[in-house]
Design a protein around this motif. Structure first.
Motif, PDB file in Angstrom:
ATOM      1  N   SER A 135       1.653  -3.744   3.015  1.00 12.98           N
ATOM      2  CA  SER A 135       0.868  -3.850   3.728  1.00 12.98           C
ATOM      3  C   SER A 135       0.493  -3.655   5.077  1.00 12.98           C
ATOM      4  O   SER A 135       0.586  -4.570   5.598  1.00 12.98           O
ATOM      5  N   THR A 155      -4.749  -2.043  -1.974  1.00 13.38           N
ATOM      6  CA  THR A 155      -4.255  -2.755  -1.393  1.00 13.38           C
ATOM      7  C   THR A 155      -3.222  -3.134  -2.787  1.00 13.38           C
ATOM      8  O   THR A 155      -4.661  -4.024  -3.586  1.00 13.38           O
ATOM      9  N   GLN A 182       0.848  -1.176   0.061  1.00 16.48           N
ATOM     10  CA  GLN A 182      -0.055   0.039  -0.458  1.00 16.48           C
ATOM     11  C   GLN A 182       1.172   1.259   0.286  1.00 16.48           C
ATOM     12  O   GLN A 182       1.775   1.092   1.132  1.00 16.48           O
TER      13      GLN A 182
END
Length: 100
Positions: free
Chosen positions: A15, A22, A10
Motif C-alpha cells: 500500500s 487498503t 492495495q
C-alpha cells in the motif's frame, strides 16, 4: 515468541500510505510459523484511528509501500515498527510474498 505482523496492501501491491481501499493483512507468528491470518478493509484512514487499531490488534511490525512521517512517528511512539518498500531488502518474512 508470539507476535502480530501487519502487511498493508492495495490491489496486489504494498500500500502507498493508508487509503480507503487498503487491506490490512494480519499474521500471527509464533516460533517463525504463521499460526493465524486475519484480513480487514480499512474503514477510516485517520492517523489516530489507524494507530489505535494497530495497538488494539497488538501489531508489532507493519509492512507498507510508503507512509507519511507523522503516522510513522505516532506508531513508533506506541511501540510499533514500520518497514517501507525501500527498507525491506532481504527481509525473510516479506520476501515470501509476491507483489506487483
Amino acid at each position: 515468541m508470539k507476535k502480530i505482523i501487519a502487511v498493508l496492501t492495495q490491489k496486489g501491491s504494498l500500500s502507498t500510505g493508508i487509503q480507503k481501499d487498503t487491506t490490512i493483512n494480519l499474521f500471527e507468528i509464533e516460533n517463525e510459523l504463521v499460526k493465524g491470518v486475519e484480513n480487514m478493509k480499512l474503514e477510516n484512514t485517520e492517523n489516530n484511528y489507524f494507530s489505535l487499531l494497530m495497538s488494539i490488534k497488538k501489531v508489532s511490525l507493519i509492512y507498507i509501500g510508503s507512509i507519511n512521517t507523522e503516522l510513522k512517528n505516532i506508531l513508533k511512539k506506541i511501540g510499533i515498527a514500520t518497514k517501507c518498500r525501500d527498507e525491506i531488502g532481504d527481509d525473510k518474512f516479506i520476501n515470501q510474498f509476491i507483489f506487483d
